[in-house]
Design a protein around this motif. Structure first.
Motif, PDB file in Angstrom:
ATOM      1  N   UNK A  73       0.825  -1.207   0.000  1.00  0.00           N
ATOM      2  CA  UNK A  73       0.000   0.000   0.000  1.00  0.00           C
ATOM      3  C   UNK A  73       0.858   1.255   0.000  1.00  0.00           C
ATOM      4  N   UNK A  74       1.902   1.268   0.840  1.00  0.00           N
ATOM      5  CA  UNK A  74       2.793   2.424   0.902  1.00  0.00           C
ATOM      6  C   UNK A  74       3.555   2.590  -0.408  1.00  0.00           C
ATOM      7  N   UNK A  75       3.998   1.476  -0.996  1.00  0.00           N
ATOM      8  CA  UNK A  75       4.745   1.541  -2.246  1.00  0.00           C
ATOM      9  C   UNK A  75       3.879   2.075  -3.380  1.00  0.00           C
ATOM     10  N   UNK A  76       2.613   1.675  -3.403  1.00  0.00           N
ATOM     11  CA  UNK A  76       1.717   2.146  -4.461  1.00  0.00           C
ATOM     12  C   UNK A  76       1.593   3.658  -4.437  1.00  0.00           C
ATOM     13  N   UNK A  77       1.630   4.241  -3.248  1.00  0.00           N
ATOM     14  CA  UNK A  77       1.549   5.703  -3.129  1.00  0.00           C
ATOM     15  C   UNK A  77       2.896   6.353  -3.430  1.00  0.00           C
ATOM     16  N   UNK A  78       3.956   5.794  -2.865  1.00  0.00           N
ATOM     17  CA  UNK A  78       5.274   6.424  -3.001  1.00  0.00           C
ATOM     18  C   UNK A  78       5.824   6.317  -4.423  1.00  0.00           C
ATOM     19  N   UNK A  79       5.511   5.231  -5.137  1.00  0.00           N
ATOM     20  CA  UNK A  79       6.044   5.011  -6.467  1.00  0.00           C
ATOM     21  C   UNK A  79       5.013   5.255  -7.563  1.00  0.00           C
ATOM     22  N   UNK A  80       3.947   5.963  -7.226  1.00  0.00           N
ATOM     23  CA  UNK A  80       2.899   6.235  -8.217  1.00  0.00           C
ATOM     24  C   UNK A  80       3.479   6.995  -9.410  1.00  0.00           C
ATOM     25  N   UNK A  82       5.278   7.276 -13.320  1.00  0.00           N
ATOM     26  CA  UNK A  82       6.359   6.599 -14.039  1.00  0.00           C
ATOM     27  C   UNK A  82       7.648   7.411 -14.036  1.00  0.00           C
ATOM     28  N   UNK A  83       7.720   8.415 -13.165  1.00  0.00           N
ATOM     29  CA  UNK A  83       8.897   9.277 -13.123  1.00  0.00           C
ATOM     30  C   UNK A  83      10.089   8.603 -12.480  1.00  0.00           C
ATOM     31  N   UNK A  84      11.271   9.225 -12.597  1.00  0.00           N
ATOM     32  CA  UNK A  84      12.489   8.649 -12.019  1.00  0.00           C
ATOM     33  C   UNK A  84      12.433   8.634 -10.494  1.00  0.00           C
ATOM     34  N   UNK A  85      12.911   7.569  -9.906  1.00  0.00           N
ATOM     35  CA  UNK A  85      12.924   7.436  -8.450  1.00  0.00           C
ATOM     36  C   UNK A  85      13.950   6.377  -8.063  1.00  0.00           C
ATOM     37  N   UNK A 265      24.957 -11.559   2.965  1.00  0.00           N
ATOM     38  CA  UNK A 265      23.823 -10.925   3.651  1.00  0.00           C
ATOM     39  C   UNK A 265      24.099  -9.469   3.990  1.00  0.00           C
ATOM     40  N   UNK A 266      25.378  -9.084   4.008  1.00  0.00           N
ATOM     41  CA  UNK A 266      25.777  -7.709   4.322  1.00  0.00           C
ATOM     42  C   UNK A 266      25.818  -6.873   3.051  1.00  0.00           C
ATOM     43  N   UNK A 267      24.713  -6.828   2.319  1.00  0.00           N
ATOM     44  CA  UNK A 267      24.650  -6.101   1.054  1.00  0.00           C
ATOM     45  C   UNK A 267      23.431  -5.197   1.041  1.00  0.00           C
ATOM     46  N   UNK A 268      23.645  -3.949   0.624  1.00  0.00           N
ATOM     47  CA  UNK A 268      22.550  -3.002   0.457  1.00  0.00           C
ATOM     48  C   UNK A 268      22.363  -2.754  -1.046  1.00  0.00           C
ATOM     49  N   UNK A 269      21.135  -2.776  -1.485  1.00  0.00           N
ATOM     50  CA  UNK A 269      20.855  -2.665  -2.928  1.00  0.00           C
ATOM     51  C   UNK A 269      20.042  -1.404  -3.201  1.00  0.00           C
ATOM     52  N   UNK A 270      20.482  -0.650  -4.194  1.00  0.00           N
ATOM     53  CA  UNK A 270      19.682   0.498  -4.645  1.00  0.00           C
ATOM     54  C   UNK A 270      18.929   0.103  -5.912  1.00  0.00           C
ATOM     55  N   UNK A 271      17.619   0.366  -5.876  1.00  0.00           N
ATOM     56  CA  UNK A 271      16.769   0.162  -7.056  1.00  0.00           C
ATOM     57  C   UNK A 271      16.470   1.521  -7.662  1.00  0.00           C
ATOM     58  N   UNK A 272      16.351   1.532  -9.000  1.00  0.00           N
ATOM     59  CA  UNK A 272      16.179   2.810  -9.686  1.00  0.00           C
ATOM     60  C   UNK A 272      15.199   2.650 -10.842  1.00  0.00           C
ATOM     61  N   UNK A 273      14.325   3.648 -10.934  1.00  0.00           N
ATOM     62  CA  UNK A 273      13.450   3.733 -12.125  1.00  0.00           C
ATOM     63  C   UNK A 273      13.877   4.943 -12.920  1.00  0.00           C
ATOM     64  N   UNK A 274      14.394   4.725 -14.138  1.00  0.00           N
ATOM     65  CA  UNK A 274      14.953   5.855 -14.905  1.00  0.00           C
ATOM     66  C   UNK A 274      13.852   6.788 -15.417  1.00  0.00           C
TER      67      UNK A 274
END
Length: 274
Positions: A73-80, A82-85, A265-274
């Motif tokens: 639910x939170x993701x649907x609002x935060x990533x609404x 198609x812009x870069x994020x 397990x000690x890995x942080x991942x960044x996801x990106x929408x161009x």
């Protein structure tokens, strides 16, 4: 509960469960010094939040509230739209990967945490001729900013540090000028610096290592890194950690040779929408 209280409660719940704080240092400082100015904050009762700022999203759900659709639910609002994020997954969680894919974000960066037990002996520190390793002085501010900007010219976060950012970090309770070790050429300019951080009695961090591009290739990065490790060991910490881009092969090799290791397990991942 007020929105910022929800953020604090969820962060505490995550840390108490043995997880990484869902807000990285940059987001913590942003909230501390600027509040919600220029940002938006969505909450789901007292169970989760999505903090959106400058094209980035920090989303977290308290461990006890997961599996109920709160994150979706939170993701649907935060990533609404198609812009870069961008968004970080602190710990490379499968649920985060699924949410990212659902909203068109792709895996863009992997940040490794490498660790070294302080019980392991350190190599002797040998400082090159013409260089003095010493603690930070107020007169070093502009040189630290210059070296940092040059060394991290292509780094999306660290390279943009300005005088205000520097002052903000130096206002934190952990800051100690003796732990910001600079490589002084003796003519008022710096060749490199290693900013160390002591989290608590047992944990230290290789916070920032920066070498002036004009001084690279001579092993100075290893010298200042080692100087900082000696400083942290002298404080009595039990472990030292650091963050490094997984594809930064020269840095990974340097740290590995100094006894740092990485667990998947000690890995942080960044996801990106161009």
């Amino acid at each position: 509960m007020e929105p910022l209280e929800v953020v604090a409660a969820v962060r505490t719940a995550c840390v108490d469960a043995g997880e990484q704080d869902p807000l990285d240092e940059a987001s913590q400082l942003r909230l501390k010094h600027h509040g919600l100015e220029g940002s938006t904050l969505a909450t789901s009762g007292e169970d989760g939040f999505a903090f959106s700022h400058a094209g980035a999203v920090d989303l977290a759900v308290a461990p006890g509230a997961r599996g109920r659709g709160v994150g979706g639910t939170l993701a649907a609002e935060a990533f609404a739209g198609s812009g870069p994020v961008t968004a970080w997954s602190h710990g490379d969680h499968p649920a985060a990967a699924a949410l990212a894919e659902r909203h068109g974000l792709r895996r863009a960066r992997a940040l490794w945490v490498m660790r070294r037990p302080a019980a392991e002996p350190l190599p002797e520190l040998v400082v090159p001729d013409g260089i003095e390793i010493r603690g930070y002085r107020d007169a070093d501010r502009d040189e630290v900013l210059r070296v940092n900007a040059s060394a991290f010219a292509h780094h999306p976060e660290q390279g943009s540090m300005d005088a205000e950012d520097l002052a903000g970090r130096m206002s934190e309770p952990w800051y100690d000028p003796a732990g910001l070790l600079v490589a002084d050429r003796g003519d008022g300019t710096l060749a490199a610096f290693h900013w160390t951080k002591q989290h608590d009695a047992r944990l230290g961090e290789v916070y920032v290592v920066a070498v002036d591009p004009a001084a690279q290739g001579g092993g100075l990065g290893r010298v200042v890194t080692l100087a900082g490790l000696h400083h942290l060991h002298g404080l009595g910490v039990e472990e030292v950690l650091l963050y490094v881009e997984s594809d930064n092969e020269p840095a990974v090799k340097t740290y590995s040779r100094l006894g740092f290791t990485h667990a998947d397990a000690d890995t942080h991942v960044q996801y990106r929408r161009p």
